[in-house]
Design an enzyme around this catalytic site. Structure first.
Site: not given
Length: 646
Positions: A504-506
């Site tokens: 989700q982050e990167s």
């Protein structure tokens, strides 16, 4: 074999005085032409950097068939825009290149500054560049199309954003023209204050008559200190414009003092002659503010709104959910459009609602339908009826001939050459320029190319462009598995949860950097990284160290476990805190009674965080299957959210 590495090293060291006299770097032992071209390309760039134009032109002439030749020409021409014939020839010969698109606005700006209006008009193409649009309309004005240009200027005037300096001449001429009215001034003034652009509003004020300036001063006071609208003598309800000031003041008060804003609006609104649309905008702002605060009065106010939009319809459901008033939930779900009702999210809540109202059989049937969806709501529905999660993985299948055909295209040869020089940022910019030209099938093939290159984020986003979602292996890569497993073990975290956060982050891009400065696989802010290093008794090297996968994953898992401990092992709360910060999550805890976790998640005020928590949890379930580890269910992580102790 041509020693390409040695050539690059010589160029980096400058070649001393020899660099100014060498025209072409000999490479007699070259096995391939491409190595010679790469070496000469770097040398040409060095000549250009040193200002040795003669040497640059001499060496670049031999690179006309090299994929990066347009890049060389662009680098030269952007600083030699006075060479009209060469610029025009480049824009014609390489019109489909990314470099032509980059050069075109520079060329147009140059023509405008030289007041070469006919050439500007001839070369201009309509786009979303406001500065160029202003220059085009000014060029048209200068060449006899005054009325048409002023009409266009009116549209450019009507914005709350400060216009580029290229618009100054056009907009100044508009203000001197007969079509410039007080109403136009007031529209821009109000638009500016709606965007909190006080400096623009003050500049518009200076164009007004002395009488209108007094009214503008009152409006500016209400903007800067909205509680003034509570003073009886501050506004005169008999004046039409002051009703707009009152509405603006109430809207400004909503964030600072919602109770005062509602009280003033409800008590004083009848005194003013308010435009219906403006009144509805304020009513909506008040109702939505109550909804975001999970205030019990929200549902009623949302119900009283006139024509409503999708966000209001959604929040009617959410406010009813937080009340756990299932009759209201049923009423709000029924008010959704037919298309909205088919969304797995609202189907899940339909099942929860009919179950709460006593129809277990219908609820089971709806859960079964939703359980086939690969999403947070699908997995949650599957857990509810003890059905396995459905991934429905269908990898994109491409053969070597498809890959080779794509890689042989001119644009992909450019990308490959940029990668050869480790210029991945520029290579990826060219990638997205290229993808726009491809068919859906070619885009899917391109995604597989990016996957082979281990450009995970690019591969995932490329497949999104193809509107294809079922290649699970591509969309959920398992790179950095040893680091994830090791840190998961040391922090007592499931590897699937860590992968869910990273995805989700990167999208597993170790070089990812957000607009606010978060870095690396788990998107850690430098200040947070320094704090973690201190707590781990590690020396802080630099912000760049957060791009190191080992460091980033270690720090990210440590920080997440810290949040998990703070929120007593509650995964949705810790995940929300990873995105929005622990202070916000603490504010979102219920006031007086426990709330089911799925309801708490659905009523998170921040849209980004609401989607974030659901995504991390669903991605974790997908990674659990990819890693073939455990049988953790989302439902097991969704404990009731208890009231804050503060």
């Amino acid at each position: 074999m041509c020693d390409f590495v040695r050539v690059v090293d010589l160029i980096k060291r400058g070649l001393g005085g020899l660099l100014l006299s060498i025209m072409v770097l000999p490479c007699a032992a070259a096995d391939t032409l491409i190595e010679q071209q790469r070496a000469n390309f770097l040398l040409a760039e060095k000549f250009l950097e040193q200002g040795n134009e003669q040497a640059f032109l001499s060496i670049s002439e031999g690179l006309a068939d090299y994929p990066l030749y347009p890049l060389l020409r662009y680098q030269y021409l952007k600083n030699n825009l006075d060479q009209t014939d060469k610029v025009s020839a480049f824009l014609t010969n390489y019109k489909d290149s990314r470099q032509a698109i980059l050069l075109k606005p520079l060329w147009l700006d140059y023509l405008a500054k030289q007041e070469r209006w006919p050439e500007f008009i001839q070369n201009y193409e309509n786009n979303d560049n406001t500065a160029l649009a202003c220059q085009f309309h000014w060029a048209s004005y200068q060449t006899g199309k005054q009325q048409e240009s002023l009409d266009a200027a009116k549209q450019l005037w009507l914005t709350g954003d400060t216009s580029p300096k290229e618009c100054d001449s056009l907009l100044f001429t508009l203000t001197l023209s007969p079509i410039f009215t007080p109403d136009l001034m007031w529209q821009r003034f109000e638009l500016a204050l709606d965007k909190d652009n006080v400096s623009l509003a003050e500049s518009v004020r200076r164009l007004m008559t002395p009488q209108d300036q007094l009214l503008a001063d009152t409006w500016l006071q209400a903007h800067k200190k909205p509680e003034l609208i509570e003073v009886e003598s501050f506004l005169n309800p008999a004046q039409t414009m002051q009703g707009r000031i009152f509405a603006h003041g109430v809207a400004r008060l909503v964030k600072a003092n919602l109770e005062l804003a509602m009280s003033l609006w409800d008590s004083k609104k009848p005194q003013f002659n308010l435009d219906h649309q403006i009144a509805q905008q304020v009513e909506r702002k008040l109702a939505m503010a109550l909804a975001f605060k999970r205030d019990g009065r929200a549902y009623y106010r949302l119900q009283q709104l006139g024509p409503i939009d999708p966000e209001v319809r959604d929040w009617r459901v959410r406010t009813a959910l937080f009340e756990q008033n299932w009759s209201h939930v049923a009423e709000a779900l029924a008010a959704l459009t037919v298309e909205e009702q088919q969304d797995p999210k609202w189907q899940y809540w339909q099942a929860r609602t009919v179950e709460a109202l006593g129809d277990a059989m219908q609820a089971q049937a709806i859960y079964a339908r939703v359980a086939d969806d690969r999403s947070f709501y699908g997995f949650l529905a599957a857990d509810t009826i003890n059905k396995p999660h459905q991934l429905s993985s269908k990898p994109v299948f491409v053969v070597d001939s498809q890959l080779n055909e794509l890689l042989s295209r001119a644009d992909f040869r450019v990308i490959q050459e940029l990668r050869a020089f480790n210029r991945d940022v520029e290579a990826q910019r060219h990638w997205w320029f290229t993808v726009k030209k491809l068919s859906q099938e070619q885009i899917m093939t391109a995604a597989k190319v990016a996957q082979q290159w281990r450009w995970d984020q690019v591969a995932i986003m490329t497949l999104v462009k193809a509107n294809y979602w079922d290649d699970i292996e591509l969309r959920f890569p398992v790179n950095y598995l040893p680091q994830v497993q090791g840190n998961g073990y040391s922090q007592q975290l499931q590897p699937s949860i860590i992968f869910g956060l990273m995805r989700q982050e990167s999208m597993l891009d170790k070089n990812a950097q957000s607009a606010v400065g978060a870095r690396g696989l788990m998107q850690i802010m430098p200040q947070t990284g320094k704090q973690i290093a201190q707590e781990l008794n590690e020396k802080w090297l630099s912000d760049a160290n957060l791009f190191n996968p080992d460091t980033n994953i270690r720090y990210g898992t440590y920080y997440f476990k810290k949040l998990l401990t703070k929120f007593n092992g509650h995964f949705p709360l810790a995940i929300a805190a990873y995105n929005a910060g622990p202070n916000n999550v603490s504010k979102w805890l219920p006031f007086d009674k426990s709330v089911p976790a799925d309801i708490w998640m659905e009523t998170i005020p921040f849209k980004e965080t609401r989607k974030y928590v659901a995504s991390v949890l669903s991605y974790s379930m997908i990674y659990q299957q990819r890693l073939q580890s455990g049988a953790l269910k989302i439902k097991e992580l969704l404990w009731d959210v208890v009231p804050s102790k503060n």
